[in-house]
Design a protein around this motif. Structure first.
Motif, PDB file in Angstrom:
ATOM      1  N   LEU A   1    -101.833 -29.278   6.321  1.00  0.00           N
ATOM      2  CA  LEU A   1    -102.193 -30.615   6.775  1.00  0.00           C
ATOM      3  C   LEU A   1    -101.424 -31.735   6.066  1.00  0.00           C
ATOM      4  N   PHE A   2    -101.166 -31.575   4.763  1.00  0.00           N
ATOM      5  CA  PHE A   2    -100.552 -32.662   4.002  1.00  0.00           C
ATOM      6  C   PHE A   2     -99.456 -32.140   3.070  1.00  0.00           C
ATOM      7  N   ASP A   3     -98.405 -32.899   2.952  1.00  0.00           N
ATOM      8  CA  ASP A   3     -97.347 -32.665   1.957  1.00  0.00           C
ATOM      9  C   ASP A   3     -96.688 -31.294   2.079  1.00  0.00           C
ATOM     10  N   ASN A   4     -96.820 -30.657   3.228  1.00  0.00           N
ATOM     11  CA  ASN A   4     -96.192 -29.357   3.468  1.00  0.00           C
ATOM     12  C   ASN A   4     -96.604 -28.305   2.423  1.00  0.00           C
ATOM     13  N   ARG A   5     -97.862 -28.387   1.986  1.00  0.00           N
ATOM     14  CA  ARG A   5     -98.372 -27.420   1.010  1.00  0.00           C
ATOM     15  C   ARG A   5     -99.894 -27.336   1.138  1.00  0.00           C
ATOM     16  N   ILE A   6    -100.476 -26.349   0.507  1.00  0.00           N
ATOM     17  CA  ILE A   6    -101.930 -26.177   0.560  1.00  0.00           C
ATOM     18  C   ILE A   6    -102.619 -27.293  -0.222  1.00  0.00           C
ATOM     19  N   THR A   7    -103.626 -27.899   0.403  1.00  0.00           N
ATOM     20  CA  THR A   7    -104.489 -28.866  -0.276  1.00  0.00           C
ATOM     21  C   THR A   7    -105.948 -28.473  -0.039  1.00  0.00           C
ATOM     22  N   GLN A   8    -106.847 -29.266  -0.601  1.00  0.00           N
ATOM     23  CA  GLN A   8    -108.275 -28.985  -0.439  1.00  0.00           C
ATOM     24  C   GLN A   8    -108.701 -28.996   1.020  1.00  0.00           C
ATOM     25  N   ALA A   9    -107.978 -29.758   1.858  1.00  0.00           N
ATOM     26  CA  ALA A   9    -108.322 -29.834   3.278  1.00  0.00           C
ATOM     27  C   ALA A   9    -108.086 -28.491   3.975  1.00  0.00           C
ATOM     28  N   ASP A  10    -106.974 -27.846   3.686  1.00  0.00           N
ATOM     29  CA  ASP A  10    -106.672 -26.540   4.284  1.00  0.00           C
ATOM     30  C   ASP A  10    -107.699 -25.503   3.852  1.00  0.00           C
ATOM     31  N   LEU A  11    -108.078 -25.535   2.587  1.00  0.00           N
ATOM     32  CA  LEU A  11    -109.047 -24.570   2.068  1.00  0.00           C
ATOM     33  C   LEU A  11    -110.427 -24.802   2.669  1.00  0.00           C
ATOM     34  N   ALA A  12    -110.771 -26.071   2.927  1.00  0.00           N
ATOM     35  CA  ALA A  12    -112.068 -26.376   3.535  1.00  0.00           C
ATOM     36  C   ALA A  12    -112.144 -25.844   4.961  1.00  0.00           C
ATOM     37  N   ILE A  13    -111.060 -26.022   5.726  1.00  0.00           N
ATOM     38  CA  ILE A  13    -111.043 -25.490   7.091  1.00  0.00           C
ATOM     39  C   ILE A  13    -111.173 -23.976   7.066  1.00  0.00           C
ATOM     40  N   PHE A  14    -110.448 -23.340   6.149  1.00  0.00           N
ATOM     41  CA  PHE A  14    -110.558 -21.888   6.043  1.00  0.00           C
ATOM     42  C   PHE A  14    -111.992 -21.473   5.749  1.00  0.00           C
ATOM     43  N   ASN A  15    -112.630 -22.178   4.824  1.00  0.00           N
ATOM     44  CA  ASN A  15    -113.970 -21.773   4.404  1.00  0.00           C
ATOM     45  C   ASN A  15    -114.993 -21.871   5.527  1.00  0.00           C
ATOM     46  N   ILE A  16    -114.996 -22.977   6.271  1.00  0.00           N
ATOM     47  CA  ILE A  16    -116.017 -23.118   7.314  1.00  0.00           C
ATOM     48  C   ILE A  16    -115.778 -22.115   8.439  1.00  0.00           C
ATOM     49  N   LEU A  17    -114.515 -21.824   8.749  1.00  0.00           N
ATOM     50  CA  LEU A  17    -114.248 -20.822   9.788  1.00  0.00           C
ATOM     51  C   LEU A  17    -114.607 -19.424   9.305  1.00  0.00           C
ATOM     52  N   ASP A  18    -114.440 -19.163   8.019  1.00  0.00           N
ATOM     53  CA  ASP A  18    -114.879 -17.888   7.453  1.00  0.00           C
ATOM     54  C   ASP A  18    -116.392 -17.734   7.639  1.00  0.00           C
ATOM     55  N   GLY A  19    -117.128 -18.834   7.442  1.00  0.00           N
ATOM     56  CA  GLY A  19    -118.571 -18.796   7.651  1.00  0.00           C
ATOM     57  C   GLY A  19    -118.946 -18.610   9.107  1.00  0.00           C
ATOM     58  N   ILE A  20    -118.220 -19.248  10.002  1.00  0.00           N
ATOM     59  CA  ILE A  20    -118.505 -19.105  11.433  1.00  0.00           C
ATOM     60  C   ILE A  20    -118.208 -17.687  11.902  1.00  0.00           C
ATOM     61  N   GLU A  21    -117.135 -17.095  11.377  1.00  0.00           N
ATOM     62  CA  GLU A  21    -116.820 -15.700  11.719  1.00  0.00           C
ATOM     63  C   GLU A  21    -117.955 -14.774  11.297  1.00  0.00           C
ATOM     64  N   GLU A  22    -118.527 -15.026  10.132  1.00  0.00           N
ATOM     65  CA  GLU A  22    -119.631 -14.180   9.684  1.00  0.00           C
ATOM     66  C   GLU A  22    -120.869 -14.400  10.544  1.00  0.00           C
ATOM     67  N   TRP A  23    -121.090 -15.629  10.958  1.00  0.00           N
ATOM     68  CA  TRP A  23    -122.253 -15.933  11.799  1.00  0.00           C
ATOM     69  C   TRP A  23    -122.112 -15.307  13.191  1.00  0.00           C
TER      70      TRP A  23
END
Length: 297
Positions: A204-226
């Motif tokens: 999303l930002f600066d062509n590298r991983i930031t907290q925003a990318d990790l947050a998207i990963f986390n919520i989708l990981d939770g939705i996959e489990e649900w």
């Protein structure tokens, strides 16, 4: 379509677990490069959900932290009316109603709670945040949106579980998935369209991983489990393919994601609380949705 990550244990939940006391453990996360630096302690109930927004940032930044999951440790540090055991007249000025919380091991007065604030703080001290203040605020907005999605699902599944009118409850959860959850997926995918250029690795930002990318990963990981992988694929990833591309990219290219999820899988740490009488209705609503969409899977 590429298979979703599915790095969770939704199909192997211990149905006999009785409350948070069924899981009491701690995981020491040590990194040789961090020796001699300040060590932090991350504390939460024995689940992923809110706390993984923070843990993923700490892990990605290689910040040395002790990772604790346990009822007693949480209860002794919070003011929760139901679970808290901390006395109101404690010497700490900044206190929490509930977990997760982050504290410094060599200075117990440094105590931070609230998932979004903790995530932003971890990204700041770890050098993960976008350099531009405006972009950093936007990254925080993405984190807050993802935390809101968790709160949304928790509230909806709890209401469905408590509703004695099963037919009405089913319509509520079907309506939520088709409208509000769908709108949330549109909101978190849209910024990815700005940066996706056809390459498998994009952020999303600066062509590298930031907290925003990790947050998207986390919520989708939770939705996959649900929802389970097949249903997530059908209801979300087919409609919002950049979310799947981003999810796959994060699992392949984020050391923090791989390391933390591997450790949690070994320790059987689930995303959602499944304890007791399925208080949050995660399993119940998952089965309703599977039945509703089974012909489309």
């Amino acid at each position: 379509a590429t298979a979703a990550i599915g790095c969770h244990l939704a199909d192997t939940v211990n149905k006999n677990a009785k409350g948070f006391g069924a899981f009491q453990t701690q995981i020491e996360n040590k990194d040789e490069s961090q020796k001699g630096k300040d060590k932090w302690e991350m504390v939460h109930w024995p689940v992923k959900c809110r706390c993984n927004f923070v843990r993923l940032v700490l892990e990605q930044c290689k910040i040395d932290f002790a990772d604790h999951y346990g009822q007693e440790l949480c209860a002794n540090q919070i003011q929760s009316v139901w679970f808290g055991k901390q006395k109101p007249d404690s010497n700490r000025f900044f206190e929490a109603m509930g977990p997760p919380f982050l504290r410094k091991l060599n200075d117990q007065n440094i105590f931070i709670s609230q998932s979004v604030i903790m995530t932003q703080f971890a990204a700041e001290i770890g050098g993960l945040r976008p350099k531009c203040p405006i972009k950093n605020a936007q990254a925080g907005m993405v984190v807050a949106n993802c935390v809101d999605i968790f709160e949304d699902i928790k509230a909806m599944t709890t209401r469905c579980k408590m509703n004695p009118k099963v037919k009405e409850a089913k319509q509520q959860i079907f309506g939520y998935v088709q409208t509000r959850l769908d709108r949330w997926m549109k909101i978190i995918e849209k910024p990815l369209k700005r940066v996706y250029d056809g390459n498998d690795e994009f952020y999303l930002f600066d062509n590298r991983i930031t907290q925003a990318d990790l947050a998207i990963f986390n919520i989708l990981d939770g939705i996959e489990e649900w929802l389970g992988i097949k249903l997530t694929q059908k209801l979300i990833y087919e409609k919002y393919p950049l979310l799947l591309k981003h999810q796959t990219n994060m699992y392949q290219n984020s050391r923090g994601v791989r390391k933390l999820l591997k450790r949690q899988k070994e320790k059987r740490v689930l995303w959602w609380p499944y304890y007791g009488a399925d208080a949050m209705g995660i399993e119940t609503t998952r089965e309703w949705l599977k039945q509703r969409y089974s012909s489309k899977l």
